[in-house]
Structures are given as structure tokens and as C-alpha cells.
Design a protein around this motif. Structure first.
Motif, PDB file in Angstrom:
ATOM      1  N   ASP A 187     -37.310  47.974  79.988  1.00 31.06           N
ATOM      2  CA  ASP A 187     -38.369  48.468  80.868  1.00 31.06           C
ATOM      3  C   ASP A 187     -37.808  48.735  82.273  1.00 31.06           C
ATOM      4  O   ASP A 187     -36.951  47.989  82.755  1.00 31.06           O
ATOM      5  CB  ASP A 187     -39.497  47.439  80.980  1.00 31.06           C
ATOM      6  N   ALA A 188     -38.326  49.775  82.908  1.00 29.84           N
ATOM      7  CA  ALA A 188     -37.845  50.152  84.241  1.00 29.84           C
ATOM      8  C   ALA A 188     -38.916  49.877  85.296  1.00 29.84           C
ATOM      9  O   ALA A 188     -40.112  50.061  85.049  1.00 29.84           O
ATOM     10  CB  ALA A 188     -37.484  51.636  84.264  1.00 29.84           C
ATOM     11  N   VAL A 189     -38.462  49.459  86.478  1.00 26.26           N
ATOM     12  CA  VAL A 189     -39.321  49.393  87.653  1.00 26.26           C
ATOM     13  C   VAL A 189     -38.884  50.534  88.573  1.00 26.26           C
ATOM     14  O   VAL A 189     -37.703  50.641  88.910  1.00 26.26           O
ATOM     15  CB  VAL A 189     -39.195  48.045  88.383  1.00 26.26           C
ATOM     16  N   VAL A 244     -44.796  51.097  93.702  1.00 29.32           N
ATOM     17  CA  VAL A 244     -44.075  50.452  92.600  1.00 29.32           C
ATOM     18  C   VAL A 244     -44.774  50.750  91.279  1.00 29.32           C
ATOM     19  O   VAL A 244     -45.974  50.500  91.125  1.00 29.32           O
ATOM     20  CB  VAL A 244     -43.986  48.923  92.825  1.00 29.32           C
ATOM     21  N   LEU A 245     -43.994  51.328  90.345  1.00 24.39           N
ATOM     22  CA  LEU A 245     -44.519  51.703  89.036  1.00 24.39           C
ATOM     23  C   LEU A 245     -43.680  51.052  87.943  1.00 24.39           C
ATOM     24  O   LEU A 245     -42.491  50.804  88.130  1.00 24.39           O
ATOM     25  CB  LEU A 245     -44.465  53.219  88.845  1.00 24.39           C
ATOM     26  N   GLN A 246     -44.285  50.835  86.800  1.00 20.63           N
ATOM     27  CA  GLN A 246     -43.565  50.359  85.615  1.00 20.63           C
ATOM     28  C   GLN A 246     -43.472  51.515  84.617  1.00 20.63           C
ATOM     29  O   GLN A 246     -44.483  52.174  84.354  1.00 20.63           O
ATOM     30  CB  GLN A 246     -44.327  49.216  84.941  1.00 20.63           C
ATOM     31  N   VAL A 247     -42.274  51.746  84.096  1.00 19.05           N
ATOM     32  CA  VAL A 247     -42.119  52.701  82.996  1.00 19.05           C
ATOM     33  C   VAL A 247     -41.467  51.937  81.850  1.00 19.05           C
ATOM     34  O   VAL A 247     -40.277  51.595  81.903  1.00 19.05           O
ATOM     35  CB  VAL A 247     -41.279  53.924  83.388  1.00 19.05           C
ATOM     36  N   ALA A 248     -42.236  51.684  80.814  1.00 17.24           N
ATOM     37  CA  ALA A 248     -41.761  50.841  79.715  1.00 17.24           C
ATOM     38  C   ALA A 248     -40.642  51.531  78.941  1.00 17.24           C
ATOM     39  O   ALA A 248     -40.509  52.754  78.951  1.00 17.24           O
ATOM     40  CB  ALA A 248     -42.928  50.501  78.786  1.00 17.24           C
ATOM     41  N   SER A 249     -39.843  50.725  78.275  1.00 22.54           N
ATOM     42  CA  SER A 249     -38.788  51.227  77.392  1.00 22.54           C
ATOM     43  C   SER A 249     -39.358  52.188  76.364  1.00 22.54           C
ATOM     44  O   SER A 249     -40.404  51.924  75.762  1.00 22.54           O
ATOM     45  CB  SER A 249     -38.145  50.031  76.677  1.00 22.54           C
ATOM     46  N   GLN A 250     -38.686  53.334  76.205  1.00 20.12           N
ATOM     47  CA  GLN A 250     -39.076  54.332  75.204  1.00 20.12           C
ATOM     48  C   GLN A 250     -40.485  54.888  75.423  1.00 20.12           C
ATOM     49  O   GLN A 250     -41.194  55.208  74.461  1.00 20.12           O
ATOM     50  CB  GLN A 250     -38.915  53.776  73.784  1.00 20.12           C
ATOM     51  N   ARG A 251     -40.854  54.991  76.684  1.00 20.90           N
ATOM     52  CA  ARG A 251     -42.155  55.559  76.999  1.00 20.90           C
ATOM     53  C   ARG A 251     -42.017  56.637  78.084  1.00 20.90           C
ATOM     54  O   ARG A 251     -41.134  56.567  78.937  1.00 20.90           O
ATOM     55  CB  ARG A 251     -43.119  54.486  77.518  1.00 20.90           C
ATOM     56  N   ALA A 252     -42.924  57.603  78.033  1.00 20.91           N
ATOM     57  CA  ALA A 252     -43.109  58.575  79.105  1.00 20.91           C
ATOM     58  C   ALA A 252     -44.177  58.046  80.061  1.00 20.91           C
ATOM     59  O   ALA A 252     -45.091  57.316  79.649  1.00 20.91           O
ATOM     60  CB  ALA A 252     -43.550  59.911  78.522  1.00 20.91           C
ATOM     61  N   HIS A 253     -44.069  58.447  81.312  1.00 20.54           N
ATOM     62  CA  HIS A 253     -45.126  58.128  82.280  1.00 20.54           C
ATOM     63  C   HIS A 253     -45.247  59.304  83.245  1.00 20.54           C
ATOM     64  O   HIS A 253     -44.316  59.589  83.999  1.00 20.54           O
ATOM     65  CB  HIS A 253     -44.809  56.834  83.023  1.00 20.54           C
ATOM     66  N   HIS A 254     -46.384  59.987  83.198  1.00 19.72           N
ATOM     67  CA  HIS A 254     -46.634  61.118  84.092  1.00 19.72           C
ATOM     68  C   HIS A 254     -47.562  60.621  85.198  1.00 19.72           C
ATOM     69  O   HIS A 254     -48.708  60.231  84.924  1.00 19.72           O
ATOM     70  CB  HIS A 254     -47.285  62.275  83.336  1.00 19.72           C
TER      71      HIS A 254
END
Lengths: 127, 127, 127, 127
Positions: free
Chosen positions: B45-47, B64-74
């Protein structure tokens, strides 16, 4: 001509994937769509696997495409069927992995409103 | 599938930030917006921290946003609230710093006039 | 926050420069324009020189701009005055040379027809 | 001014080539077109060869263009005539090979519907 030399990369990413859920104008040309346009300028046919990432579930795929040597292939995401169709109106991202160097450009045509909009970018490459 | 391999960079820049101050068409789909579309194709997971730069005052953030492993976030910039909302109709730029490699694409939908316009580009990456 | 680290490059190119010669909608927001959007995320103020290349005469410039440390600057090409204005309806290209690393994104708003069009791309960087 | 230094690359790719087959608005400005916009900022005139790749037949070309030292050249694909015209409404890709470093940006104007759409991206470079 330089058409027989390899050019490109084997891994490409489109981060902003989205198929607008409505359209105006004659089908199929003006149907809202999201496309990956691929060129294989090299001497060997390429097999391209596309993984589709969503915001709230595991990735779908692989979608397997053939891009012949010295050929272009423009693929509407709307038209992918196996292993599953990509829903319209949903955010996604794409990773393309090719057995041969290719070049990938991402384009969207959005005809939800009365005059169409376009956007395009060379995708992000690695490797 | 190649979905478990890391791809991307940890620093990204969008130089042309702007939220058009009016809209036409149904909300929220056709509301004028500026977006950063992120893919975390890796196993961790990325911060993501976003700093917003203006023309006439010190930068705002971090958002500050979270982008989970193997996920897109728009992420619509319009929707950022903490530590402060980004005003519409104002020029800005963005720097995104991620703890994991990601890919970032910048897209704007502008529906100030009767048919919407779109623009998109892979953001500038470093590191 | 990472706002104090340098990011970017010192040479940037926009190949497709053009100011659409007509506009529709309220000025100045909807006036057709070509822009270079610059971010200086670093700790030192930047001096940016722009050279404008034409199809049929020697380049014009340099146009000299200041982009302060930790500030964005979105510059309409329409608004450049010294050493000469850039004519509308004429093809050109731009080279930007900065004393500090910056990031440059090129955007055009074209409102010649009744609903505006947009295009944008991160410029080409070197050095 | 930095106008005498070379900048760019010698091989460029546009993956999403397409000339929209209809237009609205006054010719030639608003005629739907696909363009490659080239800058040769260097001290030596460049010869550029364009190869056009299709989905279902061998590539066409080379189309041979001159881009003089310190000059921009915006080329509509619609206007290429030798060795053959590029048909409208057909998918293609482009490889540009230059004797000198240049920078290439790809832009499409699509005026099939009542208000034009635009898209643009710096092309993919190599070498």
C-alpha cells in the motif's frame, strides 16, 4: 525506411481509464470510448497482456491481444470481452505487458454532451 | 499476469492545475474538475502526499491519500478538504510524493460551455 | 512536505504552438489562448528565457520571466509583449531555458467554435 | 539565447493516428486534421522521413520532409501526397526518423460535431 527496427518498451501504464456511460451521434464512430493505440514497428509479432485495475476490487485480466509485426492496433477498451467486459462509468487503470517493444498512446472520446471531447497522451513506459 | 510487479516512480508533478469555476450538465459526472489518477500496481500500500503550489502564496498541504496495493485511485482536486479546500478559478501546480512507485495521469473536465472539453497527460515523473 | 526539494529540468520544448485567432465566451477566461504552466518547486528563484521559433523567419526572443521559489506561474503566450507580441493564427514552437529546475506543461484553450476545446501535455524535457 | 544548441531526439512515434472523416466550420482552419508539429532548434537542417503503419497492410512511405535549422514545421498528415495520400477514417501509427535532433508533438483537431475537439501529446522519443 526504418520500419524494420524495434522501437518502444515492453511495459506501459494508463492511469486514467474511464468509459463515459452515454453518447451522442452516430455509432460506432461517435460512441464514447477509451482506447489504447499500439504500434509494433519491430520484426516479430507481439503478444500483449492487459491487466485492468479498479478502485475497489482485485484486477481483471489478462486480456490477451496480438499486434503483428509492422502493424498498428487501436483497441477500444469498450470492446474487450474475455475474461469479462469492463463496465462503463467506472474508474480504472491499465498495465500493458508486451513480448516485444511497442509504443502505446491512450485516447478517450467523450460524446456525452452534444459536441464530442477528446483527450490523448503517450502512456507511461518502463522496461 | 504482471500485476504484482512494481511500476512507476515516487515523485510526480502536474504543472497546469486549475478548477474551472462553472459547470453545465448533471452533477457530479459533468461538474468541471481537475483530477490526478493514480495506479499502485505494486505489492505494498502507498501513502501519497500532495503539495499544492500557487502563484502568490506559500504551498498548501500536505494532502494525504492512501492508494492500496493493486488498486487505482482517481482523485478530484475539487474534493480535497484537509488541510484546506483548493479554490476554483485559481492557477496552481501539484507535487505528489509516494512511499511506493505509482503512475500518475492528470485530467481536466471543463464544462463551462455547453459541451464539455477534456485534456489529459501523463504527469512528469522523477525518482 | 517535500516542497523544498528541486524537481524538474532546465530545458523544455513545446513543439505545437498556436494561438487560435477567434474566441467565443466571456474574456479573459474563455479567450482562446496557448499557455506554458511552470512550477519551480525548488529553493531558489528561477529566471526562464523563452525562444519562439517560426516556420519562415528567425526565432524571436528571448522573453524573460521570473518564477519564484516554491511558486507556480501560468503564462499565456498571448500576453508576451517584449521584445514583440506573438501573432495569432501562426504556427510556432517554444524552447524554455531556466536557471533552476522547473516543470513545464503546455495547454491550449480554443473557443473558436461555440463550446471550447482543450488540449494539454507535459512538455519535452532535457538536461 | 539558447537557440543554437541541439535539443530533442532522432526517432519519434505517434501511436494514435486518425484523420476524422468529416468536418464542420470554415476551411482550412477548422477542417478535421491530424498533425505532427516539429521543431529543429539545432544548427543543421534536418531531413525527416515518416513511415505510416496500418492495421491490415504493410507500412506506407517514406514521406520525406525538410525541417530547416531553427525553424518549426507543423505538418498536417492530411496534406501528405507522396508516395500516396493517407485515407481518412482509418487507424494508423507514425514513426518519424530525423537526420538531426528534433522535438515532435502530435495534435488532432476533430470538428465532426458542431464544436471542435482537440487532443495533443508530446510524441514518444527514442535515440
Amino acid at each position: 525506411m526504418s520500419s524494420s527496427r524495434e522501437i518502444g518498451a515492453t511495459r506501459w501504464v494508463v492511469a486514467d481509464g474511464y468509459i463515459p456511460p452515454e453518447s451522442s451521434g452516430p455509432e460506432p464512430a461517435m460512441t464514447s470510448h477509451d482506447s489504447v493505440c499500439m504500434l509494433n514497428a519491430g520484426p516479430v509479432d507481439a503478444v500483449v497482456e492487459i491487466a485492468v485495475y479498479f478502485t475497489d476490487r482485485p484486477p481483471a485480466g489478462p486480456y490477451v491481444l496480438q499486434v503483428a509485426s509492422q502493424r498498428a492496433h487501436h483497441q477500444r477498451i469498450n470492446d474487450l470481452r474475455e475474461p469479462e467486459s469492463i463496465p462503463v462509468g467506472v474508474d480504472y487503470s491499465l498495465v500493458l505487458s508486451s513480448t516485444e517493444p511497442i509504443v502505446v498512446q491512450h485516447t478517450r472520446l467523450d460524446s456525452r454532451q452534444a459536441a464530442n471531447a477528446l483527450m490523448s497522451t503517450i502512456a507511461y513506459s518502463q522496461g
